[in-house]
Write a protein that holds these residues in place. Structure first.
Motif, PDB file in Angstrom:
ATOM      1  N   ALA A  30       0.814  -1.220   0.000  1.00  0.00           N
ATOM      2  CA  ALA A  30       0.000   0.000   0.000  1.00  0.00           C
ATOM      3  C   ALA A  30       0.845   1.266   0.000  1.00  0.00           C
ATOM      4  CB  ALA A  30      -0.929   0.002   1.216  1.00  0.00           C
ATOM      5  N   PHE A  31       2.110   1.164   0.404  1.00  0.00           N
ATOM      6  CA  PHE A  31       2.975   2.347   0.481  1.00  0.00           C
ATOM      7  C   PHE A  31       3.895   2.475  -0.737  1.00  0.00           C
ATOM      8  CE2 PHE A  31       1.858   1.553   4.883  1.00  0.00           C
ATOM      9  CZ  PHE A  31       1.584   2.825   5.353  1.00  0.00           C
ATOM     10  N   THR A  32       3.616   1.718  -1.786  1.00  0.00           N
ATOM     11  CA  THR A  32       4.454   1.820  -2.980  1.00  0.00           C
ATOM     12  C   THR A  32       4.166   3.117  -3.739  1.00  0.00           C
ATOM     13  OG1 THR A  32       5.080   0.729  -5.041  1.00  0.00           O
ATOM     14  CG2 THR A  32       2.785   0.550  -4.385  1.00  0.00           C
ATOM     15  N   PRO A  33       5.178   3.748  -4.301  1.00  0.00           N
ATOM     16  CA  PRO A  33       4.942   4.945  -5.119  1.00  0.00           C
ATOM     17  C   PRO A  33       4.628   4.607  -6.582  1.00  0.00           C
ATOM     18  CG  PRO A  33       7.284   4.610  -4.846  1.00  0.00           C
ATOM     19  CD  PRO A  33       6.610   3.523  -4.061  1.00  0.00           C
ATOM     20  N   GLU A  34       4.744   3.338  -6.931  1.00  0.00           N
ATOM     21  CA  GLU A  34       4.547   2.930  -8.319  1.00  0.00           C
ATOM     22  C   GLU A  34       3.061   2.835  -8.655  1.00  0.00           C
ATOM     23  OE1 GLU A  34       7.105   2.835 -10.130  1.00  0.00           O
ATOM     24  OE2 GLU A  34       8.653   2.800  -8.581  1.00  0.00           O
ATOM     25  N   ILE A  39       6.351  -4.272  -4.228  1.00  0.00           N
ATOM     26  CA  ILE A  39       6.773  -4.083  -2.841  1.00  0.00           C
ATOM     27  C   ILE A  39       7.851  -3.007  -2.805  1.00  0.00           C
ATOM     28  CG2 ILE A  39       7.895  -5.181  -0.861  1.00  0.00           C
ATOM     29  CD1 ILE A  39       6.642  -7.788  -1.658  1.00  0.00           C
ATOM     30  N   PRO A  40       7.592  -1.884  -2.121  1.00  0.00           N
ATOM     31  CA  PRO A  40       8.605  -0.818  -2.062  1.00  0.00           C
ATOM     32  C   PRO A  40       9.798  -1.247  -1.217  1.00  0.00           C
ATOM     33  CG  PRO A  40       6.767  -0.307  -0.625  1.00  0.00           C
ATOM     34  CD  PRO A  40       6.381  -1.551  -1.379  1.00  0.00           C
ATOM     35  N   THR A  41      10.971  -0.945  -1.712  1.00  0.00           N
ATOM     36  CA  THR A  41      12.196  -1.295  -0.992  1.00  0.00           C
ATOM     37  C   THR A  41      12.988  -0.069  -0.549  1.00  0.00           C
ATOM     38  OG1 THR A  41      13.340  -1.491  -3.115  1.00  0.00           O
ATOM     39  CG2 THR A  41      12.419  -3.514  -2.158  1.00  0.00           C
ATOM     40  N   THR A  42      12.925   0.991  -1.319  1.00  0.00           N
ATOM     41  CA  THR A  42      13.688   2.200  -0.971  1.00  0.00           C
ATOM     42  C   THR A  42      12.777   3.393  -0.736  1.00  0.00           C
ATOM     43  OG1 THR A  42      14.018   2.656  -3.337  1.00  0.00           O
ATOM     44  CG2 THR A  42      15.750   1.422  -2.185  1.00  0.00           C
TER      45      THR A  42
END
Length: 269
Positions: A30-34, A39-42
């Motif tokens: 849910a917090f991905t900027p894409e 899955i956001p990593t940075t």
């Protein structure tokens, strides 16, 4: 005192990870900027939480689900409490058959229930209404409320009621001051389980919901049919956050142990 061995500890750890991992992954995505599921990593972003403001239908569907779940659970308990007291205290012809009838919605697939309710409510002239949803959900969640209330009523010590009667209490006073506090843990647990079942139902509700009565699971299902983006994960993460907040506040202000075990009740007064 026996302790768990290494095999049991590994099994319990894997079980907890298996249960919690999907929730963690959904909240993480849910917090991905894409603009796609990843899955956001940075980099982390609140982009999809802000996007919820552009979809008021999700907020409306969430409100419908809350109202539907609370109302259907309360109505189910109005029938479950007297049914549980009757089944636990009296022996009569047809008792087992009646108990099986009450629990029969558990044995029928929700797809079958949805089609049957759709045909019935359409013939009755209330198809597509909120009343139809409430009736259908009451039928589905009633067995959950009944089972837990019945367990509490079966394990109740009837001598306390006899003592209240010997002290001059009438039927209503005995129920309000003795019986109800004694079975309150089962009632509360039954209500919570019924609410969860109602709030989470999709298979049956999708046959009965209309654009004005869409529940949150139905709205999410319809959205992912045409869109593949993290918006649904932000909705799920928001619901998880709200649920955790309510549970924490309830535990801090009142205590979950008092809700689920009725500690400090007035049953003996």
């Amino acid at each position: 005192m026996s302790r768990n061995g290494p095999v049991a500890l590994v099994f319990h750890t894997l079980f907890v990870v298996f249960m919690v991992a999907p929730i963690v992954v959904v909240c993480w995505v849910a917090f991905t900027p894409e603009g796609f599921l990843s899955i956001p990593t940075t980099n982390f972003s609140l982009r999809w939480f802000k996007a919820l403001a552009n979809y008021p239908e999700f907020v409306h569907a969430f409100a419908v689900s809350l109202w539907l779940g609370a109302l259907s659970s309360c109505v189910a308990l109005l029938f479950a409490v007297p049914a549980a007291l009757a089944l636990s205290r009296y022996q009569f012809r047809g008792r087992d058959a009646l108990s099986a009838l009450f629990l029969s919605p558990l044995m029928i697939p929700h797809v079958v229930l949805g089609i049957a309710f759709l045909r019935f409510f359409t013939s009755a002239g209330i198809g597509g209404t909120f009343l139809a949803l409430v009736i259908a959900h009451v039928v589905v969640v009633f067995p959950f409320a009944l089972r837990l209330t019945l367990a509490a009523a079966t394990g109740m010590d009837r001598s306390v009621e006899m003592a209240a009667i010997s002290l001059g209490a009438d039927g209503w006073t005995m129920f309000r001051r003795v019986t109800l506090p004694a079975i309150l843990p089962g009632i509360v647990s039954g209500w919570m389980l019924a609410f969860i079942q109602s709030f989470d139902d999709l298979t049956m509700t999708i046959f009965l919901a209309t654009p004005g009565t869409e529940t949150l699971p139905v709205r999410m299902f319809l959205y992912i049919q045409d869109n593949i983006d993290p918006l649904v994960t932000s909705v799920s993460a928001s619901v998880i956050a709200i649920t955790m907040t309510v549970l924490i506040l309830l535990d801090r202000c009142y205590g979950l142990d008092r809700v689920l075990t009725a500690k400090g009740g007035d049953a003996g007064r």
